[in-house]
Structures are given as structure tokens and as C-alpha cells.
Write an enzyme that holds these catalytic residues in place. Structure first.
Site, PDB file in Angstrom:
ATOM      1  N   LYS A 189      -1.800   5.419  -4.503  1.00 17.88           N
ATOM      2  CA  LYS A 189      -2.418   4.797  -5.662  1.00 17.88           C
ATOM      3  C   LYS A 189      -1.526   4.941  -6.881  1.00 17.88           C
ATOM      4  CE  LYS A 189      -3.037   7.758  -8.166  1.00 17.88           C
ATOM      5  NZ  LYS A 189      -2.013   8.608  -8.748  1.00 17.88           N
ATOM      6  N   SER A 208      15.476   8.165   2.690  1.00 19.80           N
ATOM      7  CA  SER A 208      15.858   8.377   1.298  1.00 19.80           C
ATOM      8  C   SER A 208      17.107   7.559   1.037  1.00 19.80           C
ATOM      9  CB  SER A 208      16.136   9.865   1.024  1.00 19.80           C
ATOM     10  OG  SER A 208      16.713  10.050  -0.260  1.00 19.80           O
TER      11      SER A 208
END
Length: 353
Positions: A106, A45
Site C-alpha cells: 500500500k 535488486s
């Protein structure tokens, strides 16, 4: 290399790093945890504290305070990329240039140009890039393809596919932000389009689309008709302002298939994470007096099925499988581009090749 060492490499789990700590990354990690084929070994992160909390929650060995640090982690084979749509191309390319295989959420990228570049880099670097539609890897999808065999429903003539839901937190949700790749088409519409590509086997020749636009500038709902060179047609719809629905009907010359094509499935209605049985049924015949037959498939997390399928092709060096999915991703992206253009102009649009 000794034979025993070669065997151990072939059977060792894929060492995977998670690039980002979004909710979908948490769901993916939860579902893949415990797999014998995939070992999640690091997470990154831009906030080290956030990465450390994520790692502690899922018993992950290493936490990195930057995306770059994850890409230079020499103990990783591959990266799972669940970042916002607008960041897929940049970070997939950077990961591949660092020698990592990439399993990417996706849609793979925002447009055909980005996807073309991503696969160019994958081939140059000799790594594998896979677009992760979880339902693609479900046993039900394998059974669906079996139902499409010529002796069951004949030649596929047309199909309709839809996916919609109600988006929450519209003021802050990235799905409502055009600069982050938001909108119903990219977030939801890529699912029915990917199923249409799977069934029809190629990209359409032309598309015609109509959209309803939100105040933020994204499409909140959209419908499109796809026209194929051989005369077949398909219709898709997607929405972010409706009750949840996910359904497809595939019509052949002498049979019909109806399916939900869910990402994650369960054998019961009491799954701890809310996964449900996915319905699929087939009618073999042309008369409405012929009953539909239910098709029951093995169930499980599409995230885990996808991760393990990716591990298998990486381990086997199965570039042919990756090239087949690359062709599908190319066609999906070209269709998305054309649908977006048609929705904005109100005109029929031919696909770029």
C-alpha cells in the site's frame, strides 16, 4: 492434463519473487518464510551483491541483479512489490505484462488514474492484482466485520480512525520526499481510509481536509472529514510527528466497536519481533452503563496472512474476490485524491467517479 497432475498444481505453493530489498521486504520475507502455501524462490535488486546477500540471509534459491530479470524468471508465479510508492504503478504493470500475479504494498499507486490503469492491465493479462494492507487479512478484521452485524451494533452511523508515528532520519527518509510519494496521507493515512472503506462499504461523496506541511513539501500531519451520500460521516487523521497510535471507533445505532487494527499481532507482550496483542472491544447497547466486552482473535503476521490469502485466491482463480478488493482500492484512491486536493486548496472537494 491428468487428474493427479491437476491436483498437484492446485496444492503446490505459490512461487513468489521479491522485487526489491528494502527493510519492509526483509520483514515480509522473514514472516512468510516457512509457509506451506507460499514459497519465496527469488529476489531482485539493481545491485546483484545486495540481492545475493538478501537471498543468503533468507535461504532464497535465486538472486537477480535487475528488476527485469526477476520478471522474466519463468519459475515464478507472482511478485511481491515493496518498492517506493512512486514506483508501484510502473513495476506492477511491467510484472503483470510479464504474466505475473502481483501482491503490491500500500498505497497501490499515487492516484486514481494509475490504479485504474493497473487494473485494466490485470484484466487484459488475466492475472491478479491485490493491494496488501496486512491488517485486512488478520483474523481480528474478520471478527470486526462480525461485530458490525446488525444485531450487535445496529446501523453504522459514524466512525473515526487514526494512525500516526514519528518518522526518523528526516533528511533521507523517503516518507519526506514528495517525488517518491511521501507524506503522512499516502504513507499512514491510507490505513485509516482503508478501514473506513471496509466499514462504510463505499466511497464518500465529499471530503474536507486540513494538513500541516513539512519544509520538504509533504504533509507531516492531516485530518479529514468524509461525508457520505446517505448522511453518514467519518473522520480520519494521520501523522508522522506524533507518538505511535492506531485506533478506530465505530458507532452504530445501538452499539460501539473500538479497535486497534494492527498489521501484526501476538498473544503476548514478549514477541521476538515486537508484535503486540491488538485490542478490540464491543458494547452492545446505547447506555454508558453497559460494559464493553473484549474480543479476542487469533494472532500472527499480517504479511503471512496476506501472502497466504493471495496464494489461495490465485490457486482458486477467485476473480470475484479480486474484483471486490479492486473496488475498494479504487474508492480508497479516489478518496486520497480528493483529500489531497482539499488539503491543498482548503475547500470541500467532491470525489471523482
Amino acid at each position: 492434463m491428468t487428474t493427479s497432475h491437476h491436483t498437484s498444481l492446485r496444492t503446490a505453493p505459490l512461487r513468489l519473487g521479491i522485487l526489491g530489498c528494502a527493510n519492509i521486504a526483509k520483514q515480509f520475507t522473514r514472516d512468510v518464510h516457512g509457509s506451506k502455501q507460499v514459497s519465496i524462490q527469488a529476489v531482485a535488486s539493481r545491485d546483484l551483491t545486495k540481492a545475493q546477500a538478501f537471498a543468503q540471509s533468507f535461504d532464497i534459491a535465486r538472486a537477480h541483479g535487475s528488476y527485469e530479470a526477476l520478471l522474466t524468471d519463468a519459475a515464478l508465479d507472482a511478485i511481491y512489490l515493496p518498492l517506493p510508492n512512486s514506483l508501484h504503478a510502473e513495476w506492477a504493470i511491467r510484472a503483470m505484462q510479464a504474466g505475473k500475479h502481483v501482491l503490491c504494498e500500500k498505497p497501490l499507486a499515487l492516484n486514481l488514474g494509475e490504479i485504474t490503469r493497473m487494473f485494466e492491465v490485470a484484466r487484459q493479462q488475466g492475472v491478479m492484482l491485490l493491494e496488501a494492507y496486512p491488517y485486512w487479512f488478520q483474523p481480528q478484521t474478520r471478527d470486526l466485520l462480525a461485530c458490525l452485524s446488525h444485531d450487535k451494533i445496529g446501523e453504522v452511523r459514524s466512525m473515526q480512525a487514526s494512525f500516526g508515528f514519528t518518522v526518523g532520519n528526516t533528511d533521507t527518509n523517503i516518507r519526506m520526499k514528495p517525488d517518491l510519494g511521501g507524506g503522512a496521507l499516502l504513507d499512514a493515512g491510507c490505513y485509516p481510509l482503508s478501514l473506513i472503506r471496509l466499514v462504510m462499504g463505499c466511497a464518500p461523496e465529499r471530503v474536507m481536509a486540513h494538513a500541516t506541511w513539512a519544509d520538504t513539501g509533504v504533509d507531516i500531519s492531516l485530518m479529514a472529514t468524509l461525508f457520505y451520500a446517505d448522511g453518514r460521516r467519518a473522520q480520519m487523521s494521520c501523522a508522522m510527528d506524533t507518538a505511535n497510535h492506531r485506533r478506530a471507533t465505530i458507532v452504530g445505532s445501538h452499539g460501539t466497536v473500538e479497535t486497534e487494527y494492527l498489521n501484526h499481532t501476538s498473544d503476548s507482550h514478549t514477541h521476538p519481533w515486537g508484535y503486540l496483542p491488538s485490542q478490540m472491544r464491543v458494547r452492545q447497547g446505547v447506555a454508558n452503563s453497559i460494559p464493553f466486552e473484549d474480543v479476542h482473535s487469533a494472532s500472527g503476521s499480517g504479511f503471512r496472512f496476506a501472502a497466504e490469502a493471495f496464494a489461495q485466491v490465485v490457486r482458486a482463480g477467485d476473480m470475484a474476490a479480486i474484483e471486490r478488493t479492486a473496488m475498494a482500492s479504487h474508492d480508497i484512491a479516489a478518496t486520497l485524491d480528493a483529500i489531497q486536493a482539499s488539503a491543498k486548496t482548503g475547500h470541500m472537494v467532491r470525489l471523482s467517479r
